[in-house]
Design an enzyme around this catalytic site. Structure first.
Site, mmCIF file in Angstrom:
data_model
loop_
_atom_site.group_PDB
_atom_site.id
_atom_site.type_symbol
_atom_site.label_atom_id
_atom_site.label_comp_id
_atom_site.label_asym_id
_atom_site.label_seq_id
_atom_site.Cartn_x
_atom_site.Cartn_y
_atom_site.Cartn_z
ATOM 1 C CB SER A 281 -0.320 -0.058 1.298
ATOM 2 O OG SER A 281 -1.953 1.263 1.393
ATOM 3 C CB SER A 282 0.703 4.597 -1.269
ATOM 4 O OG SER A 282 -1.040 4.309 -1.066
ATOM 5 C CB CYS A 283 -0.618 4.078 4.091
ATOM 6 S SG CYS A 283 -0.136 1.808 4.569
ATOM 7 C CE1 TYR B 37 -3.422 -2.872 4.972
ATOM 8 C CE2 TYR B 37 -2.437 -0.771 4.688
ATOM 9 C CZ TYR B 37 -3.246 -1.881 3.715
ATOM 10 O OH TYR B 37 -3.406 -2.963 2.355
HETATM 11 O O1 GFB Z 1 -9.655 6.705 2.328
HETATM 12 P P1 GFB Z 1 -9.081 7.536 3.412
HETATM 13 O O2 GFB Z 1 -10.114 7.020 4.302
HETATM 14 O O3 GFB Z 1 -7.510 6.885 3.791
HETATM 15 O O4 GFB Z 1 -8.880 8.862 3.441
HETATM 16 P P2 GFB Z 1 -6.551 7.841 3.584
HETATM 17 C C1 GFB Z 1 -8.751 9.508 2.795
HETATM 18 C C2 GFB Z 1 -9.131 11.288 3.360
HETATM 19 O O5 GFB Z 1 -10.816 11.068 3.001
HETATM 20 C C3 GFB Z 1 -8.844 11.480 4.729
HETATM 21 C C4 GFB Z 1 -11.260 12.021 3.849
HETATM 22 O O6 GFB Z 1 -8.220 12.973 4.382
HETATM 23 C C5 GFB Z 1 -10.909 11.437 5.016
HETATM 24 O O7 GFB Z 1 -10.630 12.091 6.049
HETATM 25 N N1 GFB Z 1 -12.277 12.221 3.691
HETATM 26 C C6 GFB Z 1 -14.004 12.774 3.784
HETATM 27 C C7 GFB Z 1 -12.678 10.780 4.454
HETATM 28 N N2 GFB Z 1 -14.679 12.210 4.106
HETATM 29 C C8 GFB Z 1 -14.839 10.493 4.243
HETATM 30 C C9 GFB Z 1 -14.870 9.935 4.755
HETATM 31 O O8 GFB Z 1 -16.453 10.087 4.558
HETATM 32 N N3 GFB Z 1 -14.994 8.128 4.786
HETATM 33 C C10 GFB Z 1 -13.778 8.081 5.069
HETATM 34 N N4 GFB Z 1 -13.093 7.404 4.763
HETATM 35 N N5 GFB Z 1 -13.159 9.332 4.612
HETATM 36 C C11 GFB Z 1 -5.849 5.028 4.168
HETATM 37 C C12 GFB Z 1 -5.342 4.199 4.937
HETATM 38 O O9 GFB Z 1 -5.516 6.098 4.255
HETATM 39 O O10 GFB Z 1 -5.366 4.554 2.936
HETATM 40 C C13 GFB Z 1 -4.960 2.977 4.759
HETATM 41 O O11 GFB Z 1 -5.301 4.643 6.199
HETATM 42 C C14 GFB Z 1 -4.619 2.081 3.034
HETATM 43 O O12 GFB Z 1 -3.957 2.520 5.571
HETATM 44 C C15 GFB Z 1 -5.497 3.684 1.911
HETATM 45 O O13 GFB Z 1 -3.251 2.678 3.280
HETATM 46 C C16 GFB Z 1 -5.367 3.409 0.904
HETATM 47 O O14 GFB Z 1 -6.387 7.579 2.475
HETATM 48 O O15 GFB Z 1 -6.101 8.847 4.376
#
Ligand code: GFB
Length: 311
Positions: A108-110, A137
């Site tokens: 994953s890119s994280c 993760y």
């Molecule tokens: O996709 P996401 O949950 O993961 O969130 P990450 C990306 C961004 O979208 C964050 C915002 O800044 C969230 O705060 N966001 C806005 C939301 N509204 C929403 C919503 O309703 N739901 C969600 N989920 N986000 C994950 C990692 O990071 O990405 C994992 O936790 C993994 O480890 C994955 O690498 C690909 O991009 O921040």
């Protein structure tokens, strides 16, 4: 990889695994092996060992993982680190033990540092602190990369690792508590539209930048690499992405537009933003001859259609 090779897809019911399975089938690969979670618990070393002893898969796509969005990652860090470490260690070790010819591990890119320069090149791994919301993760995925590297180094195996950017598409998780942003926003905008709600709540400030790749492109890239390259061709691992990113605000506007929602967007800043930017440098992948083909608008529209078909 021959059309008759025994190919095991770990995680064939997940978003990436199911897309890999579909493309392999359409290309005529006829000897695919897969097990449901009930049939084979990949966190159980004995079960994995017996399965590999019996099946002896020649090729393995390791797409099984515990995944989730920012909230799930920060709420259940023990589950994320434990399950992912166990799955990787069990499958990679068994693949070595039972003579798998080639394995592709999905990271994953994280795995990159929170403040890595953008776009992120493969060599930025382990050059800084990780983002705290998904550290557990990320550590597990870094362990997976290093398992492949060190098994190759010590045992001469052919285990490749790929680092996808944020993925989306059919079979994604649309649960609002555990999903990633893109499916969450499709659901939120859809429900707001049909219920004539005045606003849609987006987590965080809307300013983080993310890159999104359709899962069919991801699956196609994985198969391309498996068919054409070996671990030594791609150095330690390779990024898979599109090379372009957008803000969460822009993403919300595109999704709202595709769905046809005309209300307001409200930002809930009590929720975390996570990493400020996650954009992969995909020049190595491009040099190997692969490029994405599904544009973000097209991919979201298609994913929305799929979402509607599940209602
Ligand atoms: O996709 P996401 O949950 O993961 O969130 P990450 C990306 C961004 O979208 C964050 C915002 O800044 C969230 O705060 N966001 C806005 C939301 N509204 C929403 C919503 O309703 N739901 C969600 N989920 N986000 C994950 C990692 O990071 O990405 C994992 O936790 C993994 O480890 C994955 O690498 C690909 O991009 O921040």
């Amino acid at each position: 990889m021959k059309l008759s090779s025994n190919i095991y897809i770990a995680g064939h019911r997940g978003m990436v695994g199911s897309a890999i399975k579909k493309i392999l089938e359409s290309k005529g690969y006829s000897n695919l092996t897969y097990r449901t979670h009930n049939e084979l618990d990949l966190t159980d070393q004995r079960e994995v060992d017996s399965f590999f002893e019996e099946e002896k898969p020649e090729y393995v796509f390791l797409a099984a993982a515990k995944v989730g969005g920012i909230l799930a990652n920060s709420t259940y860090p023990a589950d994320f680190i434990y399950q992912n470490l166990m799955i990787e260690a069990n499958v990679i070790h068994a693949a070595y033990k039972y003579g798998t010819k080639k394995l592709l591990f999905l990271g994953s890119s994280c795995i990159y540092p929170k403040f890595a320069p953008q776009p992120m090149k493969e060599e930025y791994l382990l050059t800084g602190e990780l983002e705290e919301t998904n550290e557990a993760y990320a550590i597990a995925k870094i362990a997976g990369i290093r398992l492949c590297k060190h098994y190759n180094q010590q045992y001469g195996t052919n285990f490749m690792s790929v680092m996808p950017t944020n993925l989306y598409g059919p079979n994604d998780n649309f649960d609002l508590q555990t999903s990633h942003v893109l499916p969450a926003l499709i659901r939120k905008f859809h429900e707001a539209k049909i219920n004539s709600k005045q606003n849609v709540i987006i987590w965080g400030t809307g300013s983080p930048r993310r890159e999104f790749l359709h899962v069919n492109d991801m699956a196609a890239a994985c198969i391309y690499l498996m068919e054409k390259y070996d671990a030594f061709n791609i150095d330690e691992f390779i990024n898979i992405g599109v090379g372009e990113d957008i803000t969460i605000k822009e993403l919300a506007e595109i999704i709202g537009d595709i769905i046809g929602y005309e209300g307001e967007i409200v930002y809930d800043t009590s929720k975390p933003d996570g990493t400020p930017q996650k954009l992969l440098d995909v020049s190595r992948l491009n040099e190997l001859g692969w490029r994405f083909s599904i544009s973000l608008r097209e991919g979201i529209a298609q994913t929305y259609e799929w979402y509607l078909s599940t209602k």
